[in-house]
Design an enzyme around this catalytic site. Structure first.
Site, PDB file in Angstrom:
ATOM      1  N   HIS A  96       0.847  -1.197   0.000  1.00 22.24           N
ATOM      2  CA  HIS A  96       0.000   0.000   0.000  1.00 22.24           C
ATOM      3  C   HIS A  96       0.885   1.251   0.000  1.00 22.24           C
ATOM      4  CE1 HIS A  96      -2.837   3.073   1.136  1.00 22.24           C
ATOM      5  NE2 HIS A  96      -3.778   2.262   0.698  1.00 22.24           N
ATOM      6  N   GLU A 166      -3.650   2.215  -7.456  1.00 28.56           N
ATOM      7  CA  GLU A 166      -4.103   3.276  -6.564  1.00 28.56           C
ATOM      8  C   GLU A 166      -3.224   4.512  -6.730  1.00 28.56           C
ATOM      9  OE1 GLU A 166      -6.435   1.631  -3.004  1.00 28.56           O
ATOM     10  OE2 GLU A 166      -4.328   1.447  -2.475  1.00 28.56           O
ATOM     11  N   GLY A 172      -7.597   9.057  -0.305  1.00 27.21           N
ATOM     12  CA  GLY A 172      -8.034   9.832   0.852  1.00 27.21           C
ATOM     13  C   GLY A 172      -8.170  11.321   0.570  1.00 27.21           C
TER      14      GLY A 172
HETATM   15  P1  PGA Z   1      -9.573   5.969  -0.093  1.00 31.83           P
HETATM   16  O1  PGA Z   1      -8.391   4.921   0.149  1.00 31.83           O
HETATM   17  O2  PGA Z   1     -10.735   5.201  -0.686  1.00 31.83           O
HETATM   18  O3  PGA Z   1      -9.900   6.519   1.283  1.00 31.83           O
HETATM   19  O4  PGA Z   1      -9.068   7.007  -1.018  1.00 31.83           O
HETATM   20  C1  PGA Z   1      -8.118   3.900  -0.755  1.00 31.83           C
HETATM   21  C2  PGA Z   1      -6.957   3.079  -0.291  1.00 31.83           C
HETATM   22  O5  PGA Z   1      -5.999   3.644   0.258  1.00 31.83           O
HETATM   23  O6  PGA Z   1      -6.950   1.843  -0.457  1.00 31.83           O
END
Ligand code: PGA
Length: 251
Positions: A96, A166, A172
Site C-alpha cells: 500500500h 491506486e 483519501g
Molecule cells: P480511499 O483509500 O478510498 O480513502 O481514497 C483507498 C486506499 O488507500 O486503499
C-alpha cells in the site's frame, strides 16, 4: 474472460470495538449480489481480524493490511504470513502506498513480501500507483510497471494476486481518477502483463482501482473495460460500501 469483480474494503488504522461491531452489522444486513458476481474482502486492523472473521457473514472474506517479509521470529511488532494462514485469514494487502511512503517500503521489499505471503498460501492484494509529481512528469506507466515488475521478478504464478492500481494523489483526497484515467492505466498494466508475463495472466489477473471510490462514482468506474473492482478506504467504513459492492452488477 472470467475476471470476477472484486471489492476490497481497507479500514486502515481506524475504529474502536464499537465501530467495528457497527460496520459488521451493516455488512451482515446488507443486500449483496451473489458470490458468483462479486468477491468481497474487508481488511480490518490486525487486532480486530479474528473478531471480524468470526462475526461477519461467510460470503465476505477478510484480509490483513500487511505482513512480515519472511518467516516469523525475532521481529518485534511484526505479524507473519504463517500466523495469518494459521488463523484462516485468506488475504493480505501488500505494498500500500501509505506503507511505501511512510515506512519506506521499496519495490523490491514489496516483491519479497508478495512472494513470501504466496508461499504461505495467502492471497495478495498488491498495490501500485504513482504520486502527483510522477503523473505530472508523465511517468505514470513507467512507475506502475516498475512496481509490478518488482513483484513479477519474485513470483511465478499470478493466480492468487489481485493488482490494485491506486494513484497516490487520489487516496483519501476525494480526488478520484476519472474513469478515462483509470481505464488508461489499467489497460496499460494489462498490456504490460501481456508483453512481460503472458497473454493468460493478462486476461485473467484482476486489476482493481483504488482512490476516493464512493457510492456516487463507483458505477461509472466499474463500467470501464479493464476495471475489475475496487480497493476502498474511507467509504468502506460507511454504509455506502454496500452500494460500491453493488457496482459489480454493472459488469
Ligand atoms: P480511499 O483509500 O478510498 O480513502 O481514497 C483507498 C486506499 O488507500 O486503499
Amino acid at each position: 474472460m472470467g475476471r470476477k469483480f472484486f471489492v476490497g474494503g481497507n479500514w486502515k488504522c481506524n475504529g474502536t470495538t464499537e465501530d467495528v461491531k457497527k460496520i459488521v452489522s451493516t455488512l451482515n444486513a446488507g443486500e449483496l449480489p451473489s458470490t458468483d458476481v462479486v468477491e468481497v474482502v474487508v481488511s480490518p486492523p490486525f487486532v480486530f481480524l479474528t473478531t471480524v472473521k468470526s462475526e461477519l457473514r461467510p460470503e465476505i472474506q477478510v484480509a490483513a493490511q500487511n505482513c512480515w517479509v519472511k518467516k516469523g521470529g525475532a521481529f518485534t511488532g511484526e505479524v507473519s504470513a504463517e500466523m495469518l494462514a494459521n488463523l484462516g485469514v485468506p488475504w493480505v494487502i501488500l505494498g500500500h502506498s501509505e506503507r511505501r511512503a511512510l515506512l519506506q517500503e521499496t519495490n523490491e521489499f514489496v516483491g519479497d513480501k508478495v512472494a513470501y505471503a504466496l508461499s504461505q498460501g495467502l492471497k495478495v492484494i498488491a498495490c501500485v500507483g504513482e504520486t502527483l509529481e510522477q503523473r505530472e512528469a508523465g511517468t505514470t506507466m513507467e512507475v506502475v510497471a516498475a512496481q509490478t515488475k518488482a513483484i513479477a521478478d519474485k513470483i511465478s504464478c499470478w493466480d492468487d494476486v489481485v493488482l490494485a492500481y491506486e494513484p497516490v494523489w487520489a487516496i483519501g483526497t476525494g480526488k478520484v481518477a476519472s474513469p478515462g484515467q483509470a481505464q488508461e492505466v489499467h489497460a496499460g498494466l494489462r498490456k504490460w502483463f501481456e508483453e512481460n508475463i503472458s497473454a493468460e495472466v493478462a486476461a485473467t489477473t484482476r486489476i482493481i482501482y483504488g482512490g476516493s471510490v464512493s457510492g456516487s462514482n463507483c458505477k461509472e468506474l466499474a463500467g470501464q473495460q479493464d476495471v475489475d473492482g475496487f480497493l476502498v478506504g474511507g467509504a468502506s467504513l460507511k454504509p455506502e460500501f454496500i452500494d460500491i459492492i453493488k457496482a459489480a452488477e454493472v459488469k
